[in-house]
Write a protein that holds these residues in place. Structure first.
Motif, PDB file in Angstrom:
ATOM      1  N   HIS A 193     -39.516  -7.258  -0.376  1.00  0.00           N
ATOM      2  CA  HIS A 193     -39.219  -6.366   0.748  1.00  0.00           C
ATOM      3  C   HIS A 193     -39.206  -4.920   0.246  1.00  0.00           C
ATOM      4  O   HIS A 193     -39.178  -4.669  -0.953  1.00  0.00           O
ATOM      5  CB  HIS A 193     -37.851  -6.715   1.347  1.00  0.00           C
ATOM      6  CG  HIS A 193     -36.715  -6.432   0.411  1.00  0.00           C
ATOM      7  ND1 HIS A 193     -36.325  -7.326  -0.559  1.00  0.00           N
ATOM      8  CD2 HIS A 193     -35.925  -5.338   0.249  1.00  0.00           C
ATOM      9  CE1 HIS A 193     -35.332  -6.799  -1.260  1.00  0.00           C
ATOM     10  NE2 HIS A 193     -35.069  -5.598  -0.796  1.00  0.00           N
ATOM     11  N   ASP A 213     -36.954  -1.250   0.823  1.00  0.00           N
ATOM     12  CA  ASP A 213     -35.701  -0.715   1.376  1.00  0.00           C
ATOM     13  C   ASP A 213     -36.068   0.560   2.124  1.00  0.00           C
ATOM     14  O   ASP A 213     -36.324   1.588   1.495  1.00  0.00           O
ATOM     15  CB  ASP A 213     -34.716  -0.393   0.253  1.00  0.00           C
ATOM     16  CG  ASP A 213     -34.151  -1.639  -0.419  1.00  0.00           C
ATOM     17  OD1 ASP A 213     -34.771  -2.713  -0.303  1.00  0.00           O
ATOM     18  OD2 ASP A 213     -33.093  -1.531  -1.048  1.00  0.00           O
ATOM     19  N   HIS A 246     -40.039  -5.235  -3.770  1.00  0.00           N
ATOM     20  CA  HIS A 246     -39.265  -5.873  -4.834  1.00  0.00           C
ATOM     21  C   HIS A 246     -38.533  -7.087  -4.282  1.00  0.00           C
ATOM     22  O   HIS A 246     -38.361  -7.216  -3.072  1.00  0.00           O
ATOM     23  CB  HIS A 246     -38.286  -4.866  -5.446  1.00  0.00           C
ATOM     24  CG  HIS A 246     -37.339  -4.271  -4.445  1.00  0.00           C
ATOM     25  ND1 HIS A 246     -37.691  -3.218  -3.633  1.00  0.00           N
ATOM     26  CD2 HIS A 246     -36.079  -4.616  -4.093  1.00  0.00           C
ATOM     27  CE1 HIS A 246     -36.680  -2.929  -2.834  1.00  0.00           C
ATOM     28  NE2 HIS A 246     -35.679  -3.770  -3.083  1.00  0.00           N
ATOM     29  N   ARG A 281     -26.557   3.589  -2.131  1.00  0.00           N
ATOM     30  CA  ARG A 281     -27.577   4.250  -1.308  1.00  0.00           C
ATOM     31  C   ARG A 281     -27.011   5.473  -0.595  1.00  0.00           C
ATOM     32  O   ARG A 281     -25.835   5.488  -0.246  1.00  0.00           O
ATOM     33  CB  ARG A 281     -28.066   3.270  -0.218  1.00  0.00           C
ATOM     34  CG  ARG A 281     -28.689   2.004  -0.791  1.00  0.00           C
ATOM     35  CD  ARG A 281     -28.120   0.757  -0.136  1.00  0.00           C
ATOM     36  NE  ARG A 281     -28.585  -0.480  -0.785  1.00  0.00           N
ATOM     37  CZ  ARG A 281     -29.738  -1.077  -0.498  1.00  0.00           C
ATOM     38  NH1 ARG A 281     -30.512  -0.599   0.435  1.00  0.00           N
ATOM     39  NH2 ARG A 281     -30.101  -2.161  -1.149  1.00  0.00           N
TER      40      ARG A 281
HETATM   41 FE    FE Z   1     -34.042  -4.091  -1.898  1.00  0.00          FE
END
Ligand code: FE
Ligand code: MD3
Length: 216
Positions: free
Chosen positions: A134, A136, A190, A213
């Protein structure tokens, strides 16, 4: 050719074997496991680990919770950040000072001195748990890096390219490793291969991953 990030592996100093924008800080979190384990336990009492449902209707094999101003969530309507835990209908637990300091120290070491995370997603893997490839991309600002901290059982990380079909390299991640993903690496695909059985002295039969994040 040597680069800014070349240094000695295994000493918590960064190197960029995975390409531009990446920094691998092997063992950077070692020595802090007791306090990190304690805080994960405290957070999970306020915001329990749970298996969320993907937009496609699948139950995630990874259990997760969050701390900080925002938390990453998924349900049938999609992926997003939310300041409210849908399970407790309360704000997420605050980000502990030691989490924030670890993330900022790692980002700074990797060349991101002004990183201020407002979200920390905590993934918990049991044997068989995996994360399929996926990107992010629910965060607002892709110029900000993501800092990941691996704790407990080891895992095989898959690192791909900008397209899902690009080839992947396998990277072993060990307890205490901290990785920074910024710049051109920020949107690379990743994932994590299914976790193998094992016992870690501090974290037992699990792997935990903290991802810091700047979400909001
Ligand atoms: Fe991720
Ligand atoms: C590369 N977590 O929570 S950490 C995730 O180990 C996630 O739980 C994995 O992927 C885990 O989204 C992998 C390493 C990681 C995290 C974020 C990245 C690598 C990344 C963002 C961009 C590129």
């Amino acid at each position: 050719m040597s680069t800014l990030f070349d240094s000695i592996p295994g000493r918590g100093l960064p190197h960029d074997l995975l390409g531009p924008g990446t920094a691998i800080l092997n063992g950077f979190a070692l020595g802090r496991e007791t306090e990190l384990a304690f805080m994960i336990q405290a957070i999970s009492k306020l915001a329990p680990f749970r298996h969320m449902i993907t937009p496609g209707g699948f139950r995630m094999s990874v259990a997760l919770t969050n701390c900080g101003r925002y938390g990453w969530v998924t349900d049938r309507t999609g992926y997003r950040y939310d300041s409210i835990d849908p399970e407790t209908e309360q704000h997420w637990p605050g980000m502990p000072d030691n989490f924030l300091e670890l993330a900022r120290a790692a980002a700074s070491t990797a060349g991101f001195p002004s990183f201020i995370p407002d979200a920390c997603l905590i993934n918990r893997y049991e044997p068989g748990s995996r994360l399929t490839l996926h990107q992010d991309k629910n965060e607002r600002d892709f110029t900000q890096p993501i800092v990941s901290v691996s704790l407990g059982l080891p895992a095989t990380f898959l690192f791909g390219g900008m397209e899902r079909s690009d080839k992947t390299v396998r990277v072993p991640l060990h307890h205490g490793d901290v990785l920074v993903w910024g710049g051109p690496a920020r949107l690379r695909y990743h994932g994590i291969n299914p976790l193998k059985e094992g016992v870690h002295p501090t974290f037992g039969g699990y792997r935990y991953n903290l991802t810091f994040r700047a979400a909001g």
